[in-house]
Scaffold this active site. Structure first.
Site, PDB file in Angstrom:
ATOM      1  N   LYS A  89       0.840  -1.198   0.000  1.00  0.00           N
ATOM      2  CA  LYS A  89       0.000   0.000   0.000  1.00  0.00           C
ATOM      3  C   LYS A  89       0.878   1.252   0.000  1.00  0.00           C
ATOM      4  O   LYS A  89       0.643   2.192   0.749  1.00  0.00           O
ATOM      5  CB  LYS A  89      -0.913   0.025   1.222  1.00  0.00           C
ATOM      6  CG  LYS A  89      -2.014  -1.024   1.226  1.00  0.00           C
ATOM      7  CD  LYS A  89      -2.899  -0.844   2.450  1.00  0.00           C
ATOM      8  CE  LYS A  89      -4.038  -1.830   2.463  1.00  0.00           C
ATOM      9  NZ  LYS A  89      -4.911  -1.649   3.645  1.00  0.00           N
ATOM     10  N   ASP A 138      -3.032  -1.599  10.670  1.00  0.00           N
ATOM     11  CA  ASP A 138      -2.481  -2.895  11.071  1.00  0.00           C
ATOM     12  C   ASP A 138      -1.037  -3.007  10.613  1.00  0.00           C
ATOM     13  O   ASP A 138      -0.346  -3.964  10.960  1.00  0.00           O
ATOM     14  CB  ASP A 138      -3.283  -4.038  10.446  1.00  0.00           C
ATOM     15  CG  ASP A 138      -4.503  -4.407  11.281  1.00  0.00           C
ATOM     16  OD1 ASP A 138      -4.466  -4.196  12.501  1.00  0.00           O
ATOM     17  OD2 ASP A 138      -5.485  -4.908  10.711  1.00  0.00           O
TER      18      ASP A 138
END
Length: 225
Positions: A89, A138
């Site tokens: 990401k 996370d």
């Protein structure tokens, strides 16, 4: 509930639960496809391609898996090398940071036409340094936000829940972010990040949309280039 995996007709049991509140028919195909407009995608593409070190990530062929599934080919997009982050990401979080900084600077200088290149080139470095971006994660999204904050020159605070590994925490902190650990799970971290940000006047750069937080997650969705 058990059902055979439907796509490749393999005898693989899959556990799943149906969301009783799902209302896909209310979204509509056209609306679903326009969550990120063509114009927004084009702007993101042109900007991110200009970042130093950017290059398209490769598709890797998984011939063995394709043979096992009895399909012509299977490929995956290998993001491991993206800007050295080791994160899948790497783009969207950093790009969203850039966009919120542009908006903040535009608020400070309403008579000026602030561009993304102004943020990229540190034209307003002194003002940007006074801004703080915040997010819950996370691991992967928080790393991208921290990297974007470091790249564009603002402060960054990342919230993680107590079960996030020390390795992931260290990977985020390596980009200059302050990492705060909260009890509970990911949703607890999201709530705490939102609560503290509202109190402190920080900007939440979330990859999770909720009431009052929609535009920024849309910018995060540019993580597909």
């Amino acid at each position: 509930m058990k059902q055979l995996y439907p796509y490749f007709q393999l005898d693989i049991p899959v556990d799943y639960a149906v969301n009783p509140s799902a209302a896909f028919e209310s979204i509509g195909a056209d609306n679903a496809l326009s969550v990120v407009s063509d114009k927004a995608r084009e702007e993101a593409f042109l900007e991110i391609c200009s970042w130093k070190g950017y290059e398209p990530t490769p598709l890797r062929s998984l011939g063995g898996l394709a043979a096992a599934l009895d399909v012509t080919s299977v490929a995956y997009k290998d993001e491991a090398s993206r800007f050295g982050l080791g994160s899948f990401k790497a783009l969207g979080g950093a790009y969203a940071v850039m966009q919120v900084l542009k908006e903040q600077i535009a608020n400070h200088f309403p008579d000026m036409n602030i561009s993304l290149s102004d943020i990229r080139n540190h034209k307003f470095a002194e003002q940007v340094a006074k801004e703080t971006v915040c997010s819950a994660t996370d691991g992967n999204h928080g790393r991208a936000v921290a990297w974007g904050a470091q790249r564009f020159g603002c402060r960054c605070v990342i919230y993680v829940h107590e079960r996030v590994s020390q390795g992931r925490i260290d990977a985020i902190a390596a980009y200059g972010a302050e990492v705060r650990v909260v009890k509970g799970n990911y949703d607890d971290a999201v709530r705490e990040a939102a609560r503290v940000s509202e109190a402190e006047g920080w900007i939440v750069v979330s990859d999770t949309s909720y009431e009052g937080c929609v535009t920024i997650p849309r910018n995060v969705l540019t993580d597909t280039l």
